[in-house]
Design an enzyme around this catalytic site. Structure first.
Site, mmCIF file in Angstrom:
data_model
loop_
_atom_site.group_PDB
_atom_site.id
_atom_site.type_symbol
_atom_site.label_atom_id
_atom_site.label_comp_id
_atom_site.label_asym_id
_atom_site.label_seq_id
_atom_site.Cartn_x
_atom_site.Cartn_y
_atom_site.Cartn_z
ATOM 1 N N ASP A 63 0.876 -1.166 0.000
ATOM 2 C CA ASP A 63 0.000 0.000 0.000
ATOM 3 C C ASP A 63 0.918 1.221 0.000
ATOM 4 O OD1 ASP A 63 -1.486 2.206 0.751
ATOM 5 O OD2 ASP A 63 -2.650 1.151 2.275
ATOM 6 N N VAL A 64 0.862 2.024 -1.068
ATOM 7 C CA VAL A 64 1.828 3.132 -1.190
ATOM 8 C C VAL A 64 1.637 4.208 -0.124
ATOM 9 C CG1 VAL A 64 2.227 2.837 -3.673
ATOM 10 C CG2 VAL A 64 0.401 4.380 -2.892
ATOM 11 N N ASN A 111 2.593 5.943 -9.780
ATOM 12 C CA ASN A 111 1.380 5.945 -10.616
ATOM 13 C C ASN A 111 0.106 5.649 -9.824
ATOM 14 O OD1 ASN A 111 -0.251 5.289 -13.241
ATOM 15 N ND2 ASN A 111 -0.332 3.403 -12.028
ATOM 16 N N TYR A 159 -9.803 14.539 -5.294
ATOM 17 C CA TYR A 159 -8.933 14.096 -6.392
ATOM 18 C C TYR A 159 -8.195 15.296 -7.012
ATOM 19 C CZ TYR A 159 -7.571 11.665 -10.741
ATOM 20 O OH TYR A 159 -6.867 11.119 -11.793
ATOM 21 N N LYS A 187 -4.131 16.073 -7.153
ATOM 22 C CA LYS A 187 -3.345 16.223 -8.387
ATOM 23 C C LYS A 187 -2.702 17.615 -8.466
ATOM 24 C CE LYS A 187 -4.135 12.039 -9.905
ATOM 25 N NZ LYS A 187 -3.073 11.032 -9.972
HETATM 26 P P1 NAD Z 1 -6.673 2.082 -12.300
HETATM 27 O O1 NAD Z 1 -7.748 2.103 -11.280
HETATM 28 O O2 NAD Z 1 -6.641 1.004 -13.308
HETATM 29 O O3 NAD Z 1 -5.245 2.112 -11.624
HETATM 30 C C1 NAD Z 1 -4.971 2.599 -10.339
HETATM 31 C C2 NAD Z 1 -4.019 1.626 -9.699
HETATM 32 O O4 NAD Z 1 -3.606 2.143 -8.435
HETATM 33 C C3 NAD Z 1 -4.681 0.265 -9.447
HETATM 34 O O5 NAD Z 1 -3.849 -0.766 -9.908
HETATM 35 C C4 NAD Z 1 -4.827 0.219 -7.945
HETATM 36 O O6 NAD Z 1 -4.748 -1.081 -7.397
HETATM 37 C C5 NAD Z 1 -3.627 1.066 -7.526
HETATM 38 N N1 NAD Z 1 -3.767 1.544 -6.160
HETATM 39 C C6 NAD Z 1 -4.825 2.178 -5.601
HETATM 40 N N2 NAD Z 1 -4.584 2.415 -4.309
HETATM 41 C C7 NAD Z 1 -3.339 1.921 -4.046
HETATM 42 C C8 NAD Z 1 -2.517 1.866 -2.898
HETATM 43 N N3 NAD Z 1 -2.928 2.357 -1.720
HETATM 44 N N4 NAD Z 1 -1.282 1.297 -2.999
HETATM 45 C C9 NAD Z 1 -0.851 0.788 -4.179
HETATM 46 N N5 NAD Z 1 -1.595 0.813 -5.293
HETATM 47 C C10 NAD Z 1 -2.818 1.370 -5.225
HETATM 48 O O7 NAD Z 1 -6.752 3.509 -13.005
HETATM 49 P P2 NAD Z 1 -5.699 4.242 -13.973
HETATM 50 O O8 NAD Z 1 -6.526 5.095 -14.847
HETATM 51 O O9 NAD Z 1 -4.754 3.275 -14.574
HETATM 52 O O10 NAD Z 1 -4.947 5.214 -12.957
HETATM 53 C C11 NAD Z 1 -3.529 5.254 -12.835
HETATM 54 C C12 NAD Z 1 -3.091 6.678 -12.511
HETATM 55 O O11 NAD Z 1 -3.408 7.530 -13.609
HETATM 56 C C13 NAD Z 1 -3.795 7.283 -11.283
HETATM 57 O O12 NAD Z 1 -2.862 8.039 -10.528
HETATM 58 C C14 NAD Z 1 -4.837 8.190 -11.907
HETATM 59 O O13 NAD Z 1 -5.191 9.263 -11.068
HETATM 60 C C15 NAD Z 1 -4.084 8.671 -13.140
HETATM 61 N N6 NAD Z 1 -4.950 9.212 -14.196
HETATM 62 C C16 NAD Z 1 -5.817 8.414 -14.877
HETATM 63 C C17 NAD Z 1 -6.614 9.000 -15.855
HETATM 64 C C18 NAD Z 1 -7.586 8.198 -16.669
HETATM 65 O O14 NAD Z 1 -8.335 8.819 -17.452
HETATM 66 N N7 NAD Z 1 -7.625 6.893 -16.581
HETATM 67 C C19 NAD Z 1 -6.529 10.359 -16.118
HETATM 68 C C20 NAD Z 1 -5.644 11.130 -15.389
HETATM 69 C C21 NAD Z 1 -4.846 10.546 -14.427
#
Ligand code: NAD
Length: 265
Positions: free
Chosen positions: A65-66, A92, A164, A168
């Site tokens: 857990d990060v 990430n 959120y 960010k």
């Molecule tokens: P996702 O839900 O597939 O990925 C998020 C990942 O973070 C998951 O694998 C989850 O298990 C992990 N995670 C959550 N809490 C955690 C914790 N406490 N410790 C370790 N891991 C944890 O969604 P995604 O879209 O792949 O998101 C990845 C990153 O990209 C995030 O930071 C998100 O804010 C950012 N992001 C995504 C988008 C989008 O449109 N998908 C847009 C902007 C930013």
């Protein structure tokens, strides 16, 4: 010119799904050994490792857990024990817990700030300590590279998502401050701000009618895929980006260009 991360190790948090998975696979395809961090999906992380190995790469999965200091430190220790060094860290992992501000619980505010912002800080701190401790390696011009996964919502306010957006916005200033602080040592800190990328985090918003509405906000006319972000991450991690320090790369099809102003204002 060829992007290569040969001989390097990359640690990617939240790599069992979505953008993190694509980044992990991209880093491996560029030649890095990859540490696939997961939180609660060991099977999904094993699948990512298997996909990387099938493609000829090398990876292993580590749960942590990060937002938990001791788990995060144990993860870094496990990486170093296995691969000897860490050259690239991609912070990430992220989550959403959405509601209107007046209805948002303190628990939901804290959960998102803890994972998205504090989790990235803990990751950054561990990365800087590791890069310093291991010293120069002959695999890259930099001492180490840190990439912070942000969002277009580091600049675009987002009603109904105040936790959120605040996380960010915090990442943007944290990333620049860290970059300013450690660049003289040869550590490159940068950020990526994805726009709408189809993953588990936004399944509802990127399908059907919601997707049509979303497309109005994207001048380039398509919803992104995780590989769009992974390509930017691999480039940022590579020596091709050696003079890129403290930058946020927007990978968003133009979403942050205020497209509502086309023909207006
Ligand atoms: P996702 O839900 O597939 O990925 C998020 C990942 O973070 C998951 O694998 C989850 O298990 C992990 N995670 C959550 N809490 C955690 C914790 N406490 N410790 C370790 N891991 C944890 O969604 P995604 O879209 O792949 O998101 C990845 C990153 O990209 C995030 O930071 C998100 O804010 C950012 N992001 C995504 C988008 C989008 O449109 N998908 C847009 C902007 C930013």
């Amino acid at each position: 010119m060829r992007i290569s991360l040969d001989g390097q190790t990359a640690l990617v948090t939240g790599a069992s799904s979505g953008i993190g998975r694509a980044v992990a696979e991209g880093m491996a395809a560029a030649g890095a050994k990859v540490v696939v961090n997961y939180h609660s999906q060991p099977d999904a992380a094993d699948e990512v490792v298997a996909a990387i190995e099938e493609a000829g790469g090398e990876a292993f999965a580590v749960g942590a857990d990060v937002s938990d200091e001791s788990e995060l430190q144990a993860m870094f220790a496990a990486c170093v024990e296995r691969y000897g060094a860490i050259d690239v860290v991609v912070a990430n992992a992220g989550m959403q817990k959405d509601s209107a501000a007046a209805e948002m619980t303190l628990d939901d505010w804290r959960a998102v700030i803890d994972v998205n912002l504090t989790g990235q800080f803990l990751c950054a701190r561990a990365a800087i300590r590791q890069f310093r401790g291991q010293g120069r390696r002959d695999v890259s011009r930099a001492l180490g590279k840190l990439i912070c996964m942000s969002s277009v919502h580091e600049v675009i306010p987002w009603a109904g998502h105040v936790n959120y957006a605040a996380s960010k916005g915090g990442i943007a200033m944290m990333m620049k401050t860290l970059a300013q602080e450690v660049a003289e040592e040869g550590i490159r800190v940068n950020g990526i701000a994805p726009g709408a990328i189809r993953t588990a985090i936004n399944e509802e918003e990127t399908q059907g009618d919601a997707a049509k509405q979303l497309l109005k906000l994207i001048p380039y006319g398509r919803i992104g895929v995780a590989e769009d972000v992974a390509n930017a991450a691999v480039w940022l991690a590579s020596d091709l980006a050696d003079y890129v320090v403290g930058a946020t790369i927007f990978v968003d099809g133009g979403m942050a260009l205020y497209p509502e102003f086309r023909g207006n204002g």
